[in-house]
Enzyme design. Structure first.
Site, PDB file in Angstrom:
ATOM      1  N   GLY A   1     -13.754  -3.751   0.862  1.00  0.00           N
ATOM      2  CA  GLY A   1     -15.148  -3.420   1.101  1.00  0.00           C
ATOM      3  C   GLY A   1     -15.693  -2.350   0.187  1.00  0.00           C
ATOM      4  O   GLY A   1     -16.853  -2.408  -0.236  1.00  0.00           O
TER       5      GLY A   1
ATOM      6  N   GLY B   1      -9.188  -9.929  -1.699  1.00  0.00           N
ATOM      7  CA  GLY B   1      -7.904 -10.523  -1.322  1.00  0.00           C
ATOM      8  C   GLY B   1      -7.691 -11.924  -1.841  1.00  0.00           C
ATOM      9  O   GLY B   1      -6.593 -12.266  -2.295  1.00  0.00           O
TER      10      GLY B   1
ATOM     11  N   LYS C   1     -19.790 -17.452   1.464  1.00  0.00           N
ATOM     12  CA  LYS C   1     -21.170 -17.243   1.896  1.00  0.00           C
ATOM     13  C   LYS C   1     -21.936 -16.283   0.995  1.00  0.00           C
ATOM     14  O   LYS C   1     -21.429 -15.232   0.629  1.00  0.00           O
ATOM     15  CB  LYS C   1     -21.195 -16.714   3.334  1.00  0.00           C
ATOM     16  CG  LYS C   1     -20.682 -17.704   4.368  1.00  0.00           C
ATOM     17  CD  LYS C   1     -20.827 -17.137   5.766  1.00  0.00           C
ATOM     18  CE  LYS C   1     -20.377 -18.147   6.821  1.00  0.00           C
ATOM     19  NZ  LYS C   1     -20.546 -17.596   8.191  1.00  0.00           N
TER      20      LYS C   1
ATOM     21  N   ARG D   1       0.827  -1.207   0.000  1.00  0.00           N
ATOM     22  CA  ARG D   1       0.000   0.000   0.000  1.00  0.00           C
ATOM     23  C   ARG D   1       0.866   1.263   0.000  1.00  0.00           C
ATOM     24  O   ARG D   1       0.470   2.274  -0.587  1.00  0.00           O
ATOM     25  CB  ARG D   1      -0.957  -0.015   1.195  1.00  0.00           C
ATOM     26  CG  ARG D   1      -2.059  -1.048   1.046  1.00  0.00           C
ATOM     27  CD  ARG D   1      -2.976  -1.090   2.246  1.00  0.00           C
ATOM     28  NE  ARG D   1      -4.068  -2.043   2.028  1.00  0.00           N
ATOM     29  CZ  ARG D   1      -4.921  -2.420   2.951  1.00  0.00           C
ATOM     30  NH1 ARG D   1      -4.825  -1.926   4.185  1.00  0.00           N
ATOM     31  NH2 ARG D   1      -5.884  -3.281   2.682  1.00  0.00           N
TER      32      ARG D   1
END
Length: 395
Positions: A372, A349, A196, A36
């Site tokens: 997100g 990721g 999920k 980053r």
């Protein structure tokens, strides 16, 4: 999308406050991955080359707001940023910047201490936002990974800054997501995997209304398979979401879109490197078996879909690729996406890890590291920081 871009501004002699995402992993005071920090370098260098003095802001970890925590200090980041820029980048308390104790000259760069040490950051306190906005002449939002959070340093400061703009990293993310969501080259294919449905229900619902084909993989596919009438043994499956999966499939079919499900799968009695793997047609999965990967026939079908697409977005593996015997499906998808002439965007990721594992990440048109925020764009949401940039575009 109308927003100001830092690349187009005259920064000569001005102070640019740059909100970057330098939330790197730190263990025992040492950075374990500087990806980053490296990603932010072109943006910071651009501002310096334009003749600006630069104040970099970021958060790190989840410290108790309003209190200093040495474990969450940006000191290691300042040290690494200094090394990579080849110039001193001192770490300074935000209070010293607010009080004018530290003056930044054109061509200089400082790093403000963790913004989450300031009370009111997470609640988007207007007073703190105004203080941050007042640190410079231009406030640059360059941390797309935090753009879905309406916080003082990510959204509030943009509304009170003399000039608010998007940095190069932010602009690149916005361009990539716009090419997926607003003006894709058809056919548009989405590959959504993961464990999920519940974590990606809104993504699946929104994309199913926009794509020409949706491929679901991993545990998500198990829920869709069961909703389609197949037994999935003891596979990961969310029974409470079977009606939602059925509704998404029915609505997609009604508008002429397709949701691709596996026709053959790799099963095992347990998720373990030592568990024997067996190839089965989907209708033949046994009650004591877990679906852990797609089979070769499914992989071949998906590869054909990928090759025929004009735009591809991929988020999430289609199997438990961390174990090699359950990774062939994800490997096939990764190689097919990498080989595609389509505009390809990957986020998440696990997807990035798969591309790195199979050594084809450099073949992807754009790789989003936003997590997100990337998922919220796929859900069709307008991110708070983007909304603020749009509101300030003409002011």
């Amino acid at each position: 999308m109308s927003i100001r871009l830092m690349a187009e501004l005259d920064l000569q002699g001005k102070i640019a406050v740059m909100r970057e995402d330098l939330n790197v992993p730190v263990k025992d005071g040492k950075i374990t991955s500087d990806k980053r920090i490296r990603a932010s370098l072109p943006s910071v260098k651009m501002a310096l080359d334009k003749g600006a003095g630069v104040i970099v802001l970021s958060h790190l970890g989840r410290p108790t707001e309003g209190a200093f925590d040495a474990a969450a200090s940006l000191a290691p980041v300042a040290e690494r940023l200094s090394e990579l820029l080849g110039m001193p980048v001192p770490l300074v308390p935000l209070e010293d910047l607010f009080e004018g104790k530290v003056r930044v000259q054109p061509g200089q760069c400082v790093l403000g201490e963790n913004v989450r040490f300031m009370k009111g950051e997470k609640k988007n306190d207007e007073g703190l936002a105004r203080k941050l906005a007042g640190l410079g002449d231009v406030y640059v939002m360059d941390a797309f990974a935090t753009a879905h959070r309406a916080q003082a340093s990510t959204e509030g400061a943009l509304r009170f800054a003399p000039v608010a703009c998007a940095g190069p990293l932010m602009a690149a993310e916005l361009e990539a997501t716009s090419r997926i969501m607003d003006n894709p080259t058809r056919p548009l294919l989405a590959i959504i995997g993961g464990s999920k449905v519940s974590t990606k229900l809104m993504v699946l619902d929104h994309l199913s209304k926009r794509v020409d084909k949706l491929i679901v993989g991993g545990g998500i596919a198990n829920t869709f398979l069961k909703a389609a009438g197949y037994e999935v043994g003891k596979s990961l499956c969310e029974d409470d979401l079977l009606p939602e999966a059925k509704r998404i499939m029915d609505e997609a079919a009604a508008r002429g879109a397709a949701i691709a499900l596996p026709v053959d799968v790799v099963v095992a009695p347990a998720l373990s490197p030592d568990a024997p793997a067996t190839l089965r047609k989907v209708p033949n999965v046994q009650p004591d078996e877990m679906i852990l990967d797609i089979g070769p026939e499914t992989a071949a079908r998906y590869a054909e879909d990928i090759a025929a697409s004009g735009t591809i977005v991929w988020n999430g593996p289609v199997g438990a690729f961390e174990i090699d015997k359950f990774g062939e499906g994800t490997r096939a998808v990764a190689l097919a996406v990498a080989a595609s002439p389509a505009y390809t965007v990957t986020g998440g990721g696990d997807s990035i890890a798969a591309l790195e594992k199979y050594q084809c990440i450099d073949k992807i048109s754009y790789v989003s590291t936003a997590g997100g925020a990337f998922l919220e764009v796929l859900e069709g949401k307008l991110l708070p920081a983007v909304a603020a940039l749009q509101d300030r575009a003409d002011s």
